[in-house]
Design a protein around this motif. Structure first.
Motif, PDB file in Angstrom:
ATOM      1  N   GLY A 251       0.789  -1.293  -0.038  1.00 16.52           N
ATOM      2  CA  GLY A 251       0.121  -0.015  -0.092  1.00 16.52           C
ATOM      3  C   GLY A 251       0.907   1.292   0.211  1.00 16.52           C
ATOM      4  N   TYR A 252       2.015   1.109  -0.168  1.00 20.44           N
ATOM      5  CA  TYR A 252       2.896   2.343  -0.101  1.00 20.44           C
ATOM      6  C   TYR A 252       3.152   2.794  -1.756  1.00 20.44           C
ATOM      7  N   LEU A 253       3.480   3.972  -1.926  1.00 19.28           N
ATOM      8  CA  LEU A 253       3.969   4.590  -3.332  1.00 19.28           C
ATOM      9  C   LEU A 253       5.224   3.660  -3.818  1.00 19.28           C
ATOM     10  N   LYS A 254       4.972   3.462  -4.957  1.00 19.45           N
ATOM     11  CA  LYS A 254       6.146   2.746  -5.626  1.00 19.45           C
ATOM     12  C   LYS A 254       7.195   3.939  -5.986  1.00 19.45           C
ATOM     13  N   THR A 255       8.391   4.007  -5.758  1.00 17.84           N
ATOM     14  CA  THR A 255       9.366   4.773  -6.051  1.00 17.84           C
ATOM     15  C   THR A 255      10.697   3.937  -6.545  1.00 17.84           C
ATOM     16  N   ASP A 256      11.478   4.646  -7.476  1.00 17.48           N
ATOM     17  CA  ASP A 256      12.793   4.077  -7.658  1.00 17.48           C
ATOM     18  C   ASP A 256      13.885   4.415  -6.583  1.00 17.48           C
ATOM     19  N   ALA A 257      15.185   4.147  -7.113  1.00  7.50           N
ATOM     20  CA  ALA A 257      16.202   4.505  -6.006  1.00  7.50           C
ATOM     21  C   ALA A 257      16.252   6.010  -5.897  1.00  7.50           C
ATOM     22  N   TYR A 258      15.822   6.923  -6.916  1.00 11.28           N
ATOM     23  CA  TYR A 258      15.887   8.291  -6.680  1.00 11.28           C
ATOM     24  C   TYR A 258      14.684   8.865  -6.358  1.00 11.28           C
ATOM     25  N   LEU A 259      13.541   8.087  -5.655  1.00 12.73           N
ATOM     26  CA  LEU A 259      12.535   8.613  -5.363  1.00 12.73           C
ATOM     27  C   LEU A 259      11.404   8.952  -6.095  1.00 12.73           C
ATOM     28  N   GLN A 260      11.695   8.848  -7.501  1.00 14.57           N
ATOM     29  CA  GLN A 260      10.791   8.960  -8.475  1.00 14.57           C
ATOM     30  C   GLN A 260       9.868   8.000  -8.651  1.00 14.57           C
ATOM     31  N   THR A 261       8.372   8.165  -8.725  1.00 13.63           N
ATOM     32  CA  THR A 261       7.600   7.319  -8.909  1.00 13.63           C
ATOM     33  C   THR A 261       7.397   6.891 -10.563  1.00 13.63           C
ATOM     34  N   ASN A 262       6.519   6.039 -10.655  1.00 17.84           N
ATOM     35  CA  ASN A 262       6.536   5.637 -12.340  1.00 17.84           C
ATOM     36  C   ASN A 262       5.925   6.572 -13.088  1.00 17.84           C
ATOM     37  N   VAL A 263       5.363   7.755 -12.417  1.00 18.81           N
ATOM     38  CA  VAL A 263       5.016   8.994 -13.417  1.00 18.81           C
ATOM     39  C   VAL A 263       6.173   9.954 -13.479  1.00 18.81           C
ATOM     40  N   THR A 264       6.719  10.257 -14.847  1.00 15.93           N
ATOM     41  CA  THR A 264       7.853  11.142 -14.860  1.00 15.93           C
ATOM     42  C   THR A 264       7.391  12.491 -14.270  1.00 15.93           C
ATOM     43  N   GLY A 265       8.468  13.057 -13.485  1.00 15.87           N
ATOM     44  CA  GLY A 265       8.319  14.285 -12.627  1.00 15.87           C
ATOM     45  C   GLY A 265       7.578  14.170 -11.481  1.00 15.87           C
ATOM     46  N   ILE A 266       7.121  13.320 -10.952  1.00 14.89           N
ATOM     47  CA  ILE A 266       6.522  12.949  -9.887  1.00 14.89           C
ATOM     48  C   ILE A 266       7.294  12.084  -8.773  1.00 14.89           C
ATOM     49  N   TYR A 267       7.688  12.822  -7.554  1.00 12.64           N
ATOM     50  CA  TYR A 267       8.639  11.967  -6.772  1.00 12.64           C
ATOM     51  C   TYR A 267       7.658  11.775  -5.326  1.00 12.64           C
ATOM     52  N   ALA A 268       7.953  10.994  -4.712  1.00 12.27           N
ATOM     53  CA  ALA A 268       7.364  10.528  -3.220  1.00 12.27           C
ATOM     54  C   ALA A 268       8.262  10.690  -2.378  1.00 12.27           C
ATOM     55  N   CYS A 269       8.223  10.748  -0.990  1.00  7.44           N
ATOM     56  CA  CYS A 269       8.856  10.737  -0.017  1.00  7.44           C
ATOM     57  C   CYS A 269       8.323  10.530   1.488  1.00  7.44           C
ATOM     58  N   GLY A 270       9.022  10.047   2.357  1.00 10.03           N
ATOM     59  CA  GLY A 270       8.317   9.708   3.900  1.00 10.03           C
ATOM     60  C   GLY A 270       7.744   8.477   4.069  1.00 10.03           C
ATOM     61  N   ASP A 271       6.618   8.795   4.896  1.00 10.72           N
ATOM     62  CA  ASP A 271       5.635   7.337   5.406  1.00 10.72           C
ATOM     63  C   ASP A 271       4.767   6.908   4.282  1.00 10.72           C
ATOM     64  N   ASN A 272       4.695   7.861   3.290  1.00  9.77           N
ATOM     65  CA  ASN A 272       3.612   7.288   2.191  1.00  9.77           C
ATOM     66  C   ASN A 272       4.703   6.310   1.189  1.00  9.77           C
ATOM     67  N   VAL A 273       5.865   6.332   1.417  1.00  4.64           N
ATOM     68  CA  VAL A 273       6.812   5.380   0.672  1.00  4.64           C
ATOM     69  C   VAL A 273       7.426   4.133   1.334  1.00  4.64           C
ATOM     70  N   SER A 274       7.573   4.549   2.668  1.00  4.64           N
ATOM     71  CA  SER A 274       8.297   3.332   3.419  1.00  4.64           C
ATOM     72  C   SER A 274       7.800   2.955   4.815  1.00  4.64           C
ATOM     73  N   ARG A 275       7.974   1.807   5.056  1.00  7.88           N
ATOM     74  CA  ARG A 275       7.298   1.449   6.396  1.00  7.88           C
ATOM     75  C   ARG A 275       8.254   1.589   7.399  1.00  7.88           C
ATOM     76  N   LEU A 276       9.674   2.155   7.350  1.00  6.53           N
ATOM     77  CA  LEU A 276      10.421   2.709   8.122  1.00  6.53           C
ATOM     78  C   LEU A 276      10.035   4.179   8.552  1.00  6.53           C
ATOM     79  N   ARG A 277       9.214   3.967   9.597  1.00  2.65           N
ATOM     80  CA  ARG A 277       8.295   5.345  10.143  1.00  2.65           C
ATOM     81  C   ARG A 277       9.051   5.901  11.140  1.00  2.65           C
ATOM     82  N   THR A 278       9.946   6.836  10.814  1.00  2.00           N
ATOM     83  CA  THR A 278      10.735   7.551  11.730  1.00  2.00           C
ATOM     84  C   THR A 278      11.044   8.994  11.143  1.00  2.00           C
ATOM     85  N   VAL A 279      11.349   9.937  12.104  1.00  2.00           N
ATOM     86  CA  VAL A 279      11.620  11.299  11.746  1.00  2.00           C
ATOM     87  C   VAL A 279      12.709  11.336  10.932  1.00  2.00           C
ATOM     88  N   ALA A 280      13.697  10.543  11.362  1.00  3.45           N
ATOM     89  CA  ALA A 280      14.949  10.917  10.621  1.00  3.45           C
ATOM     90  C   ALA A 280      15.049  10.058   9.242  1.00  3.45           C
TER      91      ALA A 280
END
Length: 302
Positions: A251-280
């Protein structure tokens, strides 16, 4: 702010990850808009831990200082409101907010986080982030050696039981119904004095979010100071999916190693991408997303 303005990058979400992305882009001289609805998932958590230089501060305090520092970069602007719709393609994106304004941008960064779905247990939501916890690295030290529970079943309960035994020996797994742990798992837990209770839970007795007792449907109760559990969740914003961004099986947004989604020009970061849910982790991912969005902009215009 004008009804429509163009930015190099629009960041949706102004908590730790979005602010970190904004700082990276501001330092790269990019025109940035950060849209934030001020509903971070940790708004009920009293203190944040395991973030070097900010250990023990409130989430709001960390975010406030971060926003002040990002706002010092003159090309970064803020809009208080909820983004409700997105459209367009690379270098021609549009984001509409609830009040009707529309903003356009070359790139988008979604730092929108996730929304926890609370189980139907009275008192659970009031304790969430205070004494009902998701992460021992964020909160385990503060409840070390306390009477602790794990609310869960099966493989999750077994694996988390092993992990949490690092912080306390007073540990019980509450399956809230028939246990699905295997006989081998049950025996291994018992060998480490970790009990399993299958009785269904009626409510959590607490004082201002601080757990006191688990009250069971059969009328019995168990004194507990903290509970670890894994809640279901959904994406906080439906815009990325509506714009074609894919989710993974968790259920997380898919990104590549550069945090770009499958849609060119759209990036995603933080809790919507990773189960590692920390501020750091949110800060690290936001910084990386900002850097990668800037790199794409620079290379496109070179």
């Amino acid at each position: 702010m004008k009804k429509e303005q163009h930015f190099d990058v629009i960041i949706i979400g102004g908590s730790y990850s979005g602010l970190a992305a904004g700082m990276a882009l501001g330092r790269a001289l990019k025109r940035v808009l950060i849209i934030d609805s001020h509903t971070p998932c940790n708004r009920q958590t009293p203190y944040s831990h395991n973030f070097i230089t900010n250990d023990g501060k409130t989430p709001a305090e960390i975010a406030s200082v971060a926003k002040q520092q990002v706002a010092a970069y003159p090309t970064v602007k803020f809009f208080n409101g909820l983004a409700v719709q997105g459209s367009g393609t690379n270098n021609a994106f549009k984001i509409q907010v609830a009040s009707g304004e529309t903003f356009s941008g070359d790139k988008l960064i979604f730092a929108t986080g996730i929304k926890d779905i609370m189980p139907n247990i009275d008192g659970f939501s009031e304790c969430w982030g205070i004494s009902v916890l998701h992460c021992p690295y964020c909160h385990g030290y503060e409840v070390k050696n306390e009477t602790t529970g794990i609310l869960g079943n099966g493989e999750y309960a077994f694996e988390f039981g092993k992990l949490i035994s690092n912080w306390t020996q007073q540990l019980t797994i509450y399956t809230n119904g028939k246990s699905t742990l295997t006989a081998e798992q049950t025996a291994q837990l018992a060998a480490h004095h970790i009990n399993i209770v299958e009785t269904e839970i009626e409510r959590l007795e607490h004082h201002k979010g601080q757990l006191q007792n688990i009250i069971f449907k059969n009328g019995s109760k168990a004194a507990v100071k903290a509970i670890y559990t894994k809640t279901a969740f959904e994406q906080h914003s439906a815009i990325p999916e509506a714009m074609g961004c894919e989710l993974n099986e968790e259920g997380y947004l898919k990104t590549d190693a550069y945090l770009q989604t499958n849609v060119t020009g759209i990036y995603a970061c933080g809790d919507n991408v990773s189960r590692l849910r920390t501020v750091a982790n949110a800060v690290a991912m936001g910084t990386a997303a900002g850097m990668m969005a800037n790199k794409e902009l620079v290379f496109e215009k070179f």
